[in-house]
Design a protein around this motif. Structure first.
Motif, PDB file in Angstrom:
ATOM      1  N   GLU A   1       9.440  -2.304  -0.400  1.00  0.00           N
ATOM      2  CA  GLU A   1       8.454  -2.624   0.563  1.00  0.00           C
ATOM      3  C   GLU A   1       7.245  -1.109   0.762  1.00  0.00           C
ATOM      4  OE1 GLU A   1      10.115  -3.966   4.146  1.00  0.00           O
ATOM      5  OE2 GLU A   1      11.422  -1.622   4.051  1.00  0.00           O
TER       6      GLU A   1
ATOM      7  N   HIS B   1       3.557  -1.189  -0.911  1.00  0.00           N
ATOM      8  CA  HIS B   1       2.233  -2.039   0.362  1.00  0.00           C
ATOM      9  C   HIS B   1       2.382  -1.978   1.414  1.00  0.00           C
ATOM     10  CE1 HIS B   1      -1.660  -3.860   1.357  1.00  0.00           C
ATOM     11  NE2 HIS B   1      -2.279  -3.256  -0.018  1.00  0.00           N
ATOM     12  N   GLU B   2       1.793  -1.223   2.537  1.00  0.00           N
ATOM     13  CA  GLU B   2       1.875  -1.678   4.094  1.00  0.00           C
ATOM     14  C   GLU B   2       2.029  -3.073   4.498  1.00  0.00           C
ATOM     15  OE1 GLU B   2      -2.484  -1.161   4.454  1.00  0.00           O
ATOM     16  OE2 GLU B   2      -0.922   0.442   3.678  1.00  0.00           O
ATOM     17  N   ALA B   3       1.925  -4.319   3.877  1.00  0.00           N
ATOM     18  CA  ALA B   3       1.846  -5.181   4.189  1.00  0.00           C
ATOM     19  C   ALA B   3       2.579  -6.438   3.453  1.00  0.00           C
ATOM     20  CB  ALA B   3       0.855  -6.082   3.583  1.00  0.00           C
TER      21      ALA B   3
ATOM     22  N   ALA C   1       5.808  -7.867   6.392  1.00  0.00           N
ATOM     23  CA  ALA C   1       5.827  -8.942   6.847  1.00  0.00           C
ATOM     24  C   ALA C   1       5.454 -10.175   5.758  1.00  0.00           C
ATOM     25  CB  ALA C   1       3.999  -9.353   7.216  1.00  0.00           C
TER      26      ALA C   1
ATOM     27  N   ASP D   1      -1.009 -13.297   7.082  1.00  0.00           N
ATOM     28  CA  ASP D   1      -1.693 -12.359   8.122  1.00  0.00           C
ATOM     29  C   ASP D   1      -2.732 -12.716   8.019  1.00  0.00           C
ATOM     30  OD1 ASP D   1      -2.693 -10.261   9.896  1.00  0.00           O
ATOM     31  OD2 ASP D   1      -1.841  -8.232   8.506  1.00  0.00           O
TER      32      ASP D   1
ATOM     33  N   ARG E   1      -5.100 -11.777   4.267  1.00  0.00           N
ATOM     34  CA  ARG E   1      -4.707 -10.919   4.220  1.00  0.00           C
ATOM     35  C   ARG E   1      -3.186 -10.611   3.437  1.00  0.00           C
ATOM     36  NH1 ARG E   1      -1.860  -5.576   7.345  1.00  0.00           N
ATOM     37  NH2 ARG E   1      -2.167  -4.338   5.493  1.00  0.00           N
ATOM     38  N   VAL E   2      -2.163 -11.387   3.879  1.00  0.00           N
ATOM     39  CA  VAL E   2      -1.069 -12.103   2.982  1.00  0.00           C
ATOM     40  C   VAL E   2      -0.840 -13.652   3.657  1.00  0.00           C
ATOM     41  CG1 VAL E   2       1.287 -11.672   3.452  1.00  0.00           C
ATOM     42  CG2 VAL E   2      -0.474 -10.294   3.446  1.00  0.00           C
TER      43      VAL E   2
ATOM     44  N   TYR F   1      -6.315  -9.678  -5.233  1.00  0.00           N
ATOM     45  CA  TYR F   1      -4.798  -9.908  -4.995  1.00  0.00           C
ATOM     46  C   TYR F   1      -3.217  -9.151  -5.989  1.00  0.00           C
ATOM     47  CZ  TYR F   1      -6.455 -13.155  -0.292  1.00  0.00           C
ATOM     48  OH  TYR F   1      -7.158 -12.608   0.471  1.00  0.00           O
TER      49      TYR F   1
ATOM     50  N   VAL G   1      -0.417 -10.664  -1.118  1.00  0.00           N
ATOM     51  CA  VAL G   1      -1.074  -9.519  -0.536  1.00  0.00           C
ATOM     52  C   VAL G   1      -2.429  -9.430  -1.025  1.00  0.00           C
ATOM     53  CG1 VAL G   1      -0.069  -7.234  -0.204  1.00  0.00           C
ATOM     54  CG2 VAL G   1       1.228  -9.409  -0.188  1.00  0.00           C
ATOM     55  N   LYS G   2      -3.444  -8.838  -0.091  1.00  0.00           N
ATOM     56  CA  LYS G   2      -4.478  -8.219  -1.143  1.00  0.00           C
ATOM     57  C   LYS G   2      -4.296  -6.791  -0.683  1.00  0.00           C
ATOM     58  CE  LYS G   2      -9.335  -8.456   0.933  1.00  0.00           C
ATOM     59  NZ  LYS G   2     -10.563  -9.502   0.895  1.00  0.00           N
TER      60      LYS G   2
END
Length: 152
Positions: free
Chosen positions: A13, A16-18, A21, A42, A45-46, A69, A150-151
């Motif tokens: 994790e 990337h910050e996403a 989630a 999200d 974005r996700v 992505y 994940v963008k």
């Protein structure tokens, strides 16, 4: 490209910050009961794509890459081979399509690895990959998989 056991996915994790989630979605969902289709995590974005398909021989497949992505490929049932290649090992056959974030390539040479339920692979933008290939010893097989986008 990363490949590991699903039990160890949380260690990634930090990439990337996403991703937290995305991993929450995996942990909180009954993955075997999700129907095919897109699931918002999200917004754009996700999101997750639940797919079911029969694997094909690698000769029938094309390499792909993305620019926007990251792909997390997570088989829920079944096994498949995934190919990966370096840019000098492929030639582009379909120019990048921004609307679906994909370019297709014909591999000159590539390496493969087996991805079973309980494992996962992560491909970053620009990394050439070829999912959905039959495991040679098994032939064509039904695979149920979640691909989380994940963008970047």
């Amino acid at each position: 490209m990363l490949f590991d056991s699903l039990k160890k996915i949380r260690r990634y994790e930090v990439l990337h910050e996403a991703l937290p989630a995305a991993f929450d979605f995996l942990e909180k969902s009954d993955l075997s009961s999700l129907k095919e289709g897109r699931y918002e995590i999200d917004g754009d974005r996700v999101f997750a794509l639940v797919q079911e398909y029969d694997t094909l021989s690698s000769e029938q497949k094309m390499m792909e890459s993305h620019r926007k992505y990251m792909d997390l490929q997570i088989p829920i049932s079944g096994s498949e081979e995934m190919g990966f290649a370096y840019p000098e090992q492929v030639r582009e056959i379909q120019a990048y399509d921004e609307t679906v974030d994909i370019a297709l390539f014909k591999p000159e040479s590539y390496q493969t690895f087996r991805v079973d339920a309980g494992s996962f692979a992560i491909f970053h933008p620009g990394e050439l990959h070829m999912p959905g290939c039959s495991v040679v010893s098994k032939g064509s097989e039904k695979v149920r998989k979640i691909v989380i986008k994940v963008k970047i």
